[in-house]
Design a protein around this motif. Structure first.
Motif, PDB file in Angstrom:
ATOM      1  N   SER A   1      44.343 156.605  -4.284  1.00 60.10           N
ATOM      2  CA  SER A   1      42.983 156.138  -3.973  1.00 60.10           C
ATOM      3  C   SER A   1      42.227 155.749  -5.234  1.00 60.10           C
ATOM      4  O   SER A   1      41.324 154.923  -5.155  1.00 60.10           O
ATOM      5  CB  SER A   1      42.182 157.125  -3.130  1.00 60.10           C
ATOM      6  OG  SER A   1      42.509 158.428  -3.391  1.00 60.10           O
ATOM      7  N   LEU A   2      42.586 156.301  -6.379  1.00 60.30           N
ATOM      8  CA  LEU A   2      41.905 155.886  -7.618  1.00 60.30           C
ATOM      9  C   LEU A   2      42.161 154.414  -7.910  1.00 60.30           C
ATOM     10  O   LEU A   2      41.268 153.687  -8.332  1.00 60.30           O
ATOM     11  CB  LEU A   2      42.409 156.735  -8.795  1.00 60.30           C
ATOM     12  CG  LEU A   2      41.852 156.334 -10.161  1.00 60.30           C
ATOM     13  CD1 LEU A   2      40.393 156.730 -10.274  1.00 60.30           C
ATOM     14  CD2 LEU A   2      42.640 156.966 -11.290  1.00 60.30           C
ATOM     15  N   THR A   3      43.383 153.965  -7.705  1.00 64.24           N
ATOM     16  CA  THR A   3      43.753 152.633  -8.178  1.00 64.24           C
ATOM     17  C   THR A   3      43.727 151.592  -7.064  1.00 64.24           C
ATOM     18  O   THR A   3      43.089 150.552  -7.196  1.00 64.24           O
ATOM     19  CB  THR A   3      45.158 152.680  -8.783  1.00 64.24           C
ATOM     20  OG1 THR A   3      46.047 153.239  -7.825  1.00 64.24           O
ATOM     21  CG2 THR A   3      45.182 153.523 -10.022  1.00 64.24           C
ATOM     22  N   ALA A   4      44.434 151.862  -5.960  1.00 59.68           N
ATOM     23  CA  ALA A   4      44.639 150.816  -4.957  1.00 59.68           C
ATOM     24  C   ALA A   4      43.356 150.438  -4.235  1.00 59.68           C
ATOM     25  O   ALA A   4      43.223 149.310  -3.760  1.00 59.68           O
ATOM     26  CB  ALA A   4      45.694 151.267  -3.948  1.00 59.68           C
ATOM     27  N   THR A   5      42.387 151.368  -4.160  1.00 62.49           N
ATOM     28  CA  THR A   5      41.138 151.075  -3.457  1.00 62.49           C
ATOM     29  C   THR A   5      40.475 149.802  -3.977  1.00 62.49           C
ATOM     30  O   THR A   5      39.835 149.068  -3.226  1.00 62.49           O
ATOM     31  CB  THR A   5      40.174 152.268  -3.598  1.00 62.49           C
ATOM     32  OG1 THR A   5      40.882 153.446  -3.236  1.00 62.49           O
ATOM     33  CG2 THR A   5      38.976 152.125  -2.708  1.00 62.49           C
ATOM     34  N   GLN A   6      40.644 149.547  -5.281  1.00 61.97           N
ATOM     35  CA  GLN A   6      40.028 148.353  -5.869  1.00 61.97           C
ATOM     36  C   GLN A   6      40.491 147.079  -5.184  1.00 61.97           C
ATOM     37  O   GLN A   6      39.764 146.092  -5.122  1.00 61.97           O
ATOM     38  CB  GLN A   6      40.388 148.263  -7.361  1.00 61.97           C
ATOM     39  CG  GLN A   6      39.841 149.388  -8.187  1.00 61.97           C
ATOM     40  CD  GLN A   6      38.382 149.197  -8.516  1.00 61.97           C
ATOM     41  OE1 GLN A   6      37.748 148.266  -8.079  1.00 61.97           O
ATOM     42  NE2 GLN A   6      37.844 150.108  -9.302  1.00 61.97           N
TER      43      GLN A   6
END
Lengths: 618, 246
Positions: A276-281
């Motif tokens: 969720s830290l990275t792909a959410t972007q």
């Protein structure tokens, strides 16, 4: 009543309304000056609503007080390290920095959202219970179906955040999360986001399904803009919450807690947070591009002007596939965490489970295009994505083998949390076994966009998230409140919910195989699906009733439940070694890890943690 | 010669070579390689990524030094998250345009790139001065950074945008225009937040808020500023240099 309207959350909501009006009027004024139409049929024009949605969400954050300390810091003023919450129930409606309060806020918000999403589903399931359009218009059917999807997704993200926030600092022996203010921000931003999602119903609704694919979403009513902005705002919660969790794990573990002595749930939380830290972007980017295409005419997805609608699907699924692992990894972590407690045996293959969580998360980054086998993307992408998807079954299988081996020859104590753990394993197995047919190109071409997918997905979500979530609620409820939920009502809840879930998902798969298309409001009676649809609807109602039983259980337990302040389940985990409920900042002495986390059934094993009283922690 | 200056000179030479390479052998691979080298230099020497793994044994978790380390991990994770946004934009650009590029004003593009690069050098100088306890030197260099950053942002938004639009590259006219404005706009927005953050830090430093070695906000502002520069190191060749003209 006056107290209620003076609560920070109510102040925030008032500010959100004013903020939306202010942003909308500002754009209206600018448009008037530019000689454009200032107001539209839905009060504002579309650009006004988009800007208003954003300014409203920001205004909420100011109004509720989540930004107070940061504003003081920016002004160079000193900020108190300690934050004092108002007493009693009011603290749950105000900005608190205590991770346990935030965890409960998240969990309560999640249950409210899951109830809302479930209600929406019941409405359109009722419509589907026989062929023919009975009481919903097509637009309303589409809106309810789309919002059911997205509200459930947000509710799951919020529920995961609730469990992780509540547990991880306690499991690590930390006083709080690494960034308590950021933690509060992450929770409060969900409230305006939920308002925006629900508000889309008032602005013409959403008729795209939860995926919001262009070109359909470019032609939808204005409601879709609220939907996109709402998801975008909720994304902040995911990104900042997972950032906070990762930093907490990296920096605030107790003395002696090396990486393979962490509670297994922490590993699952790490794996989910990396995603969720990275792909959410990427989903934020995809949704922003549609917002811009609609509001400013930027033709990202319009092939006439050089755009590419497939690009949206790539960006969208780069997040939206891995995010299902954000949902299920913490759930599977809860299963691994609770199983040893109830079978009184060590967790089998601890390191393998820890690594399988990471493995699922990392492989999950390279499987997204299996949602696009029928989309018209480049054909050479199909086979690699098929194999990478099938690869996910390997680390998932590791978990199943480990659970079975953990239960093997164990003395299983069947209490409510354990029932939900077992139910979760069974239902998730159904979901897992029906996955590979969707991952395989040849079968997916038939199954794509049918009820088979819907059945598969609901099995994975119930088994991977809903069952473990309820297991966690039953298990840690005494920790949070000092009272234990009623066992009898808990068993009613379980035995009503499980057969219903299994029933409706299997029936969905059956009619899906026979050609029932998903997402449609009506179907041909000649297909002969009427009775099956009626059964699915009835099962849906039963699931809802079972959740109502749970809520009733919570209500009477809080009102007149038996106190349970000790180690209710005989756990080795640190949070159960101290009386419930825990005070702010958790442990009064420093926690030191001296043993293994899951050495159950070994009388000579040292305890997992000890508390060193002489070191006077605050 | 100071390390910061050395690094800056290498960056300047690489940027000039990059421009020349684009004119002579327009190879996307070579340009990508050079951008990666430049980004590596900035990330190592200006953003001090090695501080993340520097193992200093601090036992007191309530100490400022330990909390600073925690904040540093948090900031870098935030940058990692942000990196995915910009990577998504880059991928979208190549998905939509392939190895073609819209017609843009090359002189202006080169000029704003130089401004941002120079601002990074002054940001590094400001941070170094601050660590040495030279508050006046910090302020002078931070002001220059602010000025250059503002010039970059205005150069893109107030000069480049109208120029491009006048030449027919509009946001609503084509996907090429749309992705150009989205990439430069998203980057300019990050420049703006960096400027605001830097301005707040500068003001607070003048009022003596960061006394007694409590200078984390200065480092945070600097690292974030360099990150914005790193993004542009990739965006500049992707928008201005790589590919054949449409």
């Amino acid at each position: 009543m006056k107290t209620f309207f003076n609560l920070p959350i109510m102040r925030g909501l008032r500010w959100q309304i004013f903020g939306t009006a202010a942003g909308g009027l500002l754009v209206a004024a600018i448009r008037a000056l530019m000689g454009l139409e200032a107001f539209g049929p839905l009060l504002f024009t579309e650009p006004s609503w988009v800007v208003g949605a954003l300014t409203g969400a920001i205004a909420f954050m100011f109004g509720v007080g989540a930004l107070d300390d940061w504003l003081k810091m920016a002004a160079g003023e000193a900020v108190a390290e300690e934050h004092h919450d108002p007493p009693g129930w009011q603290k749950y409606f105000s900005v608190s920095y205590d991770h346990k309060v935030i965890g409960i806020q998240y969990t309560a918000a999640s249950i409210i959202l899951i109830g809302t999403g479930g209600l929406l589903a019941l409405i359109f399931r009722t419509e589907l219970s026989r062929a023919g359009l009975d009481f919903l218009s097509l637009q309303w059917y589409n809106t309810l179906m789309s919002l059911h999807g997205m509200i459930m997704i947000v509710s799951i993200l919020v529920g995961i955040a609730g469990v992780m926030n509540y547990l991880v600092p306690m499991l690590l022996g930390a006083r709080d999360m690494a960034f308590p203010r950021l933690n509060a921000f992450g929770f409060w931003v969900v409230v305006p986001a939920s308002m925006l999602l629900l508000g889309s119903m008032a602005l013409g609704g959403v008729d795209t399904g939860w995926t919001g694919y262009p070109p359909l979403s470019v032609r939808s009513p204005i409601g879709i803009q609220m939907f996109f902005v709402g998801v975008w705002v909720a994304g902040w919660s995911s990104i900042l919450g997972s950032l906070n969790l990762l930093v907490t794990v990296l920096r605030l573990r107790a003395r002696g807690m090396t990486s393979f002595k962490m509670p297994i749930f922490v590993w699952a939380a790490i794996a989910a947070s990396i995603i969720s830290l990275t792909a959410t972007q990427l989903i934020s980017l995809a949704f922003q591009m549609v917002v811009f295409e609609r509001a400013l005419g930027m033709p990202f997805f319009n092939p006439d002007l050089g755009g590419n609608p497939i690009l949206f699907q790539h960006l969208f699924w780069f997040y939206s596939h891995p995010v299902v692992y954000v949902f299920v990894l913490p759930g599977l972590g809860i299963i691994s965490e609770l199983l040893p407690v109830f079978v009184r045996k060590p967790l089998f293959g601890y390191r393998w489970i820890a690594m399988s969580s990471l493995g699922i998360a990392l492989v999950g980054f390279v499987v997204w295009a299996h949602h696009m086998f029928t989309s018209g993307m480049n054909e050479y992408l199909r086979v690699p994505f098929m194999y990478s998807t099938l690869l996910v079954a390997v680390p998932t299988g590791v978990k199943f083998f480990s659970w079975v081996a953990t239960m093997w020859q164990g003395r299983i104590k069947v209490e409510t949390p354990m029932l939900f753990v077992l139910g979760g394993i069974f239902v998730f197995l159904l979901g897992g076994l029906t996955g590979p047919p969707n991952a395989t190109v040849s079968t997916d071409l038939h199954l794509h966009d049918t009820y088979f997918i819907v059945g598969h997905f609901h099995d994975t979500m119930f088994g991977g998230y809903v069952f473990p979530f309820f297991a966690a609620l039953y298990y840690w409820f005494p920790k949070a409140t000092g009272k234990r939920l009623n066992e009898r009502l808990g068993k009613w809840h379980f035995w009503l919910m499980t057969p219903s879930v299994v029933g409706f998902t299997l029936l969905m798969m059956r009619i899906g195989l026979l050609g029932m298309r998903r997402r449609i409001a009506d179907y041909d009676p000649a297909l002969g699906f009427d009775f099956t649809h009626l059964l699915i609807t009835i099962f849906g109602y039963l699931v809802f009733i079972s959740v109502l039983i749970f809520l009733y259980n919570v209500y009477i337990t809080i009102k007149r439940g038996e106190p349970a302040t000790g180690n209710v389940w005989g756990s080795r985990s640190p949070e159960w070694q101290v009386p419930s409920p825990m005070p702010p900042h958790n442990y009064s002495a420093e926690m030191v890890v001296v043993g293994e986390p899951y050495d159950y059934g070994r009388p000579d094993a040292p305890p997992y943690v000890i508390f060193e009283k002489q070191e006077s922690a605050q | 010669m100071k390390q910061g200056l050395k690094v800056f000179l290498i960056l300047a030479v690489l940027t000039a070579v990059e421009f020349a390479v684009a004119l002579l052998v327009p190879s996307a691979f070579l340009l990508g390689l050079m951008a990666t080298a430049k980004a590596g230099l900035v990330i190592y020497y200006y953003m001090h990524i090695y501080k993340l793994v520097a193992e200093e044994e601090i036992t007191d978790r309530e100490s400022y030094a330990y909390k600073e380390g925690t904040n540093r991990v948090g900031l870098w994770l935030f940058l990692l998250s942000d990196f995915f946004l910009f990577a998504g934009l880059l991928i979208s650009r190549f998905n939509l345009l392939g190895f073609t590029r819209p017609h843009l004003n090359q002189t202006l593009g080169f000029a704003v790139t130089v401004m941002l690069l120079v601002s990074s050098y002054f940001m590094n100088r400001a941070e170094t001065r601050f660590k040495e306890g030279d508050l006046a030197g910090f302020q002078a260099n931070a002001w220059i950074t602010l000025g250059l950053g503002l010039a970059f942002m205005l150069g893109v938004v107030a000069v480049e945008w109208p120029l491009a639009a006048a030449e027919g590259l509009t946001a609503s006219g084509s996907a090429a225009g749309a992705i150009f404005y989205l990439m430069t706009g998203m980057h300019a927005f990050h420049v703006l937040t960096g400027l605001i953050f830097l301005a707040i830090v500068l003001r607070n430093a003048r009022h003596g808020v960061f006394a007694e070695g409590k200078g984390w906000p200065v480092e945070a502002a600097a690292v974030y500023w360099h990150f914005v520069d790193v993004v542009w190191i990739f965006f500049y060749p992707a928008l201005y240099l790589i590919g054949t003209l449409i």
